[in-house]
Design an enzyme around this catalytic site. Structure first.
Site, PDB file in Angstrom:
ATOM      1  N   ARG A  76       0.910  -1.093  -0.281  1.00 40.94           N
ATOM      2  CA  ARG A  76      -0.041  -0.166  -0.547  1.00 40.94           C
ATOM      3  C   ARG A  76       1.105   1.257  -0.516  1.00 40.94           C
ATOM      4  O   ARG A  76       0.375   2.535   0.069  1.00 40.94           O
ATOM      5  CB  ARG A  76      -1.144   0.195   1.246  1.00 40.94           C
TER       6      ARG A  76
ATOM      7  N   LEU B 118       0.292  -4.418 -10.788  1.00 43.20           N
ATOM      8  CA  LEU B 118       0.787  -3.639 -11.489  1.00 43.20           C
ATOM      9  C   LEU B 118       1.048  -2.483 -10.497  1.00 43.20           C
ATOM     10  O   LEU B 118       1.503  -1.321 -10.795  1.00 43.20           O
ATOM     11  CB  LEU B 118      -0.287  -3.116 -12.290  1.00 43.20           C
ATOM     12  N   ARG B 119       1.004  -2.373  -8.787  1.00 46.03           N
ATOM     13  CA  ARG B 119       0.764  -1.638  -8.795  1.00 46.03           C
ATOM     14  C   ARG B 119       2.436  -0.484  -8.446  1.00 46.03           C
ATOM     15  O   ARG B 119       2.646   0.792  -8.463  1.00 46.03           O
ATOM     16  CB  ARG B 119       0.738  -1.347  -6.933  1.00 46.03           C
ATOM     17  N   GLY B 120       3.530  -2.381  -8.329  1.00 46.45           N
ATOM     18  CA  GLY B 120       4.513  -1.443  -8.540  1.00 46.45           C
ATOM     19  C   GLY B 120       5.355  -0.621 -10.136  1.00 46.45           C
ATOM     20  O   GLY B 120       5.717   0.780 -10.137  1.00 46.45           O
TER      21      GLY B 120
END
Lengths: 540, 337
Positions: free
Chosen positions: B194, B274-276
């Site tokens: 997060r 995909l957050r990275g």
């Protein structure tokens, strides 16, 4: 002149700058001297102090009584003098965090934490970190001193740059990772100069500051026999000579290190040992979870009590409790309108929570199989920890070999810390099984006192050959081990005996019976198998 | 009441300062995790940031809603046609370790309930932190139920309270900033993910840096006003730079070739989700904006790769290689040394 007395005078001189002290030993004399010298009042803060009392909250009972909101601003907002934390090692981390936050925001009080912990129990790190002195005050001798004149001098005392630099170099050479103590040392040196009636800090002041502030936090320690040319184990940047003939900061740092060395001839190793096993938040998690019965988990009914310290009021049940009394109360207090709720009506919610389990590995590191066995135990600890974030459980590791048992990894949740502590493991020598059992009982006891559930896992073949007194006597060793095992059974700690020998009828089995352990023969134990078994036992 | 240590005067923590500034340039980067030794200025840096942030326009409700974005307003603001506006500093709210759920989420206002017999909602820390920062020191020691709750809010941007007969929902778009010492406990991967950026804070090893830090710290504590005045000019410069970068942010071009390389980097490192990749792109863009560049380049990617990705790598408990080393290696492979 005792160092504690000097520290007392310095603290009285600059109580807000030096922020406070952590005291060990009988502190009565030190405290009364400090109170008298500083002229400050003293608030006692017991470890079980309510969060509401510290941080402030609405006073429900008083509000009801008066019919208008009554606020309690909390000790941290009100306190001006000394804040004496009694039994600071038992102070839960959440309380300590509130105090630390108030200190960070420049609260005008001085924290005196009286640490009555034994073994590796200690006051919360966040407080140790923020105060100037860590003192053993059991040898305190009163000092006849007047600080009135010094107090007037203090604001104008200056510190030459080379002394600042020398203190920083000393801090680095002692392996400190936090910069706060270096700032504190600067202040202590300044107060020392004022105490001596001078306006400039000199080398002796710096020496005193190094001994009082930096030395007790040393992590690495330059060997005492070192040649003077090589005072610190780390490579240091070029000191840069000064032209005016005054000693360079490097020279000064050398001398400060010497002073530090001279000041701690005995008890040093023990102190270093403590520092090296960088304490986790022992007083934290556990102590919090004791309270947790009122704060989290699955709901489990209500009970009478006050909605404070995070306990939650159950409105419906409170009203229900108040309902039958309404006619009576209306008669006795006809002026008040509406529902009359009184303190005894309060019902607070209760929650049921799974308590945190700590798996304590007690590994037999003796004999030829030691290396292999330790490696597998280490693997098991790491695999368990990698899993632990799910359940927030902890592990600890004790190795017994030669003549004694040693706590290599105090209860922790941190994989990183486990890797660091278990990087190189000792092995070989005799099997002091009794010592191993006793040490694991001690750790289990600590876990319990902090509100957790211990589970001891023995990895051994049970072939004890070193007795309790350290002699190599097989019969006595076995007797001692069995006595320790029976004590363990009485203590009622859950235990898992993983027998590493080839036979299932050997001494390990008998020991398991004596200690009431679950017995698990695993002659070719590997990390994965062990961790799976322990995992299952932890969740049971 | 007390002056805060000036941001510009913090020495020896360049990566941390840069990352913090970038979260101010683009709040969508999604917060920051600073892990490292005690006493290295983590908290000081976060608290100092507050003084640098530009002011925001807000409605007069308890959640200081954004008047220009109706979709992110509380119910009351959305219903009323006209707003009384005010200017506010971007909030930076401390979440203390011992905070209860009531304090974080908000709860029944006991005072009103007891003295007036009214049922009303008392907003908690999440309401205070709306459109700003929520700072958790020792985030790894935070109790699990609070962590879960923060995760939920950080993901949804909304705080939903259903308790004590209350039913309230209000916007809570927060940038989560956490700090802690990893030796005292790990953070769950869900929570790690997060945080937009993560920084490893280390103690400086140079005497010179120590001396500088100690001197400044000491000077500040002896004379906060004088010290702050000395640094006021630098503070002002940084503040202006942030405002400028915020404006420029949308005009910074992100070429497809750069996006492709960002994707290749994430694939090479096998990061989850995909957050990275999204964070890496945003962080590189914010960096470009902050430095006044018109277009994101490989260099921006390279410099933000470690901070954006190091906490998203799968960990193998038996592998000793540090995350930062693995990223440096992958960056060299994908982008060339």
């Amino acid at each position: 002149m005792s160092e504690a007395a000097l520290a007392c005078a310095l603290l009285a001189l600059d109580p807000t700058g030096l922020k406070g002290a952590v005291l060990k030993g009988d502190a009565a004399a030190f405290l009364s001297a400090l109170k008298q010298l500083s002229g400050r009042t003293c608030h006692r803060v017991p470890p079980h102090i309510g969060i509401d009392r510290l941080a402030g909250a609405i006073d429900v009972a008083a509000t009801l009584k008066s019919g208008a909101p009554v606020h309690d601003h909390g000790l941290l907002a009100e306190a001006r003098g000394l804040l004496l934390l009694t039994s600071a090692e038992r102070l839960p981390l959440d309380r300590a965090a509130l105090i630390a936050a108030a200190m960070d925001h420049g609260a005008p009080f001085t924290v005196i934490a009286h640490d009555e912990g034994i073994d590796d129990e200690h006051a919360p790190m966040i407080l140790i970190e923020r105060v100037a002195f860590l003192l053993d005050v059991s040898t305190y001798e009163p000092l006849d001193i007047d600080i009135g004149a010094a107090r007037a001098l203090l604001p104008s005392v200056v510190i030459p740059d080379r002394i600042t630099e020398g203190l920083c170099q000393t801090a680095l050479a002692l392996g400190l990772s936090s910069i706060r103590p270096a700032v504190m040392a600067l202040r202590a040196a300044r107060a020392a100069a004022a105490l001596d009636g001078r306006l400039a800090v000199d080398d002796d002041d710096a020496g005193l500051a190094a001994r009082l502030v930096l030395a007790p936090r040393a992590v690495t320690y330059p060997a005492v026999e070192d040649e003077p040319e090589q005072p610190a184990p780390q490579d240091q940047p070029d000191p840069g000579d000064t032209e005016d003939g005054a000693p360079t900061p490097q020279d000064l740092a050398d001398r400060l290190l010497d002073a530090v060395k001279a000041s701690l001839p005995e008890g040093l190793l023990a102190a270093l040992e403590r520092n090296l096993r960088q304490p986790a938040s022992r007083s934290g998690a556990g102590a919090v979870s004791q309270k947790a019965g009122l704060r989290r988990g699955r709901p489990a009914g209500t009970r009478q009590g006050e909605p404070k310290n995070g306990a939650r009021l159950s409105l419906i049940d409170t009203l229900r409790a108040a309902a039958p009394w309404q006619p009576l109360r209306r008669r006795s207090n006809p002026v008040r309108k509406g529902l009359q709720v009184e303190k005894p009506d309060f019902r607070i919610r209760r929650f049921k929570e799974k308590r945190e389990t700590t798996a304590i590995f007690a590994v037999d590191a003796s004999g030829s199989a030691a290396l292999h066995r330790m490696a597998e135990a280490k693997g098991a600890v790491e695999l368990l920890l990698a899993d632990c974030y799910v359940r927030r459980d902890r592990t600890a590791l004790i190795a017994f070999r030669g003549k004694q048992a040693e706590l290599l990894l105090p209860p922790t949740r941190s994989l990183q810390r486990a890797k660091k502590s278990l990087a190189d493991l000792p092995g070989g020598g005799g099997t002091p099984l009794a010592a191993g059992i006793e040490q694991s009982m001690l750790v289990a006891d600590q876990v319990r006192r902090a509100g957790g559930v211990p589970l001891i896992v023995f990895l051994t073949d049970g072939k004890a050959n070193i007795a309790r007194d350290g002699t190599a006597d097989r019969a006595a060793a076995l007797r001692d081990a069995e006595a320790a095992a029976r004590a363990l059974r009485i203590a009622g700690v859950r235990t898992l005996m993983i027998d590493l020998s080839d036979t299932r009828t050997g001494p390990a089995r008998r020991l398991a019976e004596a200690m009431g352990a679950d017995y698990l023969p695993l002659p070719h134990a590997d990390a994965t198998k062990i961790s799976a078994r322990v995992n299952a036992a932890m969740q049971a | 009441m007390t002056l805060r240590y000036p941001f510009s005067a913090i020495a020896g923590q360049d990566e941390l300062l840069q990352a913090l500034l970038l979260t101010a340039v683009d709040p969508l980067i999604g917060g920051l995790l600073a892990f490292g030794d005690r006493g290295t200025g983590k908290s000081t840096a976060v608290r100092a940031l507050a003084a640098l942030l530009p002011e925001i326009r807000a409605t007069s409700c308890a959640y200081h809603c954004d008047p220009d974005s109706p979709s992110a307003q509380c119910d009351a603001c959305r219903k009323s046609a006209t707003h009384k506006l005010r200017k506010l500093p971007i909030p930076v709210v401390d979440l203390p370790l011992g905070a209860t759920e009531d304090r974080v989420l908000g709860a029944l206002n006991l005072e009103r309930a007891l003295s007036h017999g009214e049922k009303s909602f008392e907003p908690g820390l999440l309401a205070q932190a709306n459109r700003g920062y929520l700072y958790v020191d020792e985030v790894n020691l935070l109790e699990d139920h609070i962590v879960d709750l923060l995760l939920d809010v950080a993901a949804s941007g909304e705080n939903v309270v259903e308790r004590d007969g209350l039913s309230v929902r209000h916007p809570a778009r927060i940038v989560l900033v956490g700090s802690g010492n990893p030796e005292e406990g790990e953070l769950r991967p869900q929570l790690l993910d997060r945080f937009g950026l993560s920084v490893e804070v280390r103690t400086p090893t140079e005497v010179k840096t120590w001396v500088e830090i100690v001197k400044r710290r000491d000077a500040f504590e002896r004379d906060p006003e004088g010290f702050s005045a000395q640094w006021a000019k630098q503070e002002d410069q940084t503040r202006r730079r942030i405002v400028k970068a915020r404006k420029a942010l949308n005009d910074v071009e992100v070429p497809d070739s750069v996006l492709e390389r960002a994707a290749a980097l994430c694939i090479n490192l096998k990061t989850d989700g995909l957050r990275g990749q999204l964070t890496l792109m945003r962080a590189a863009r914010a960096l470009a904006a902050y430095e006044g560049a018109k277009r994101v380049t490989d260099d921006h990617l390279k410099r933000m790769a470690a901070a954006s990705l190091r906490h998203r790598l799968r960990r193998n408990p038996l592998d000793e290689t540090g995350s930062t080393t693995r990223i440096t290696r992958a960056v060299a492979e994908v982008l060339g040394a």
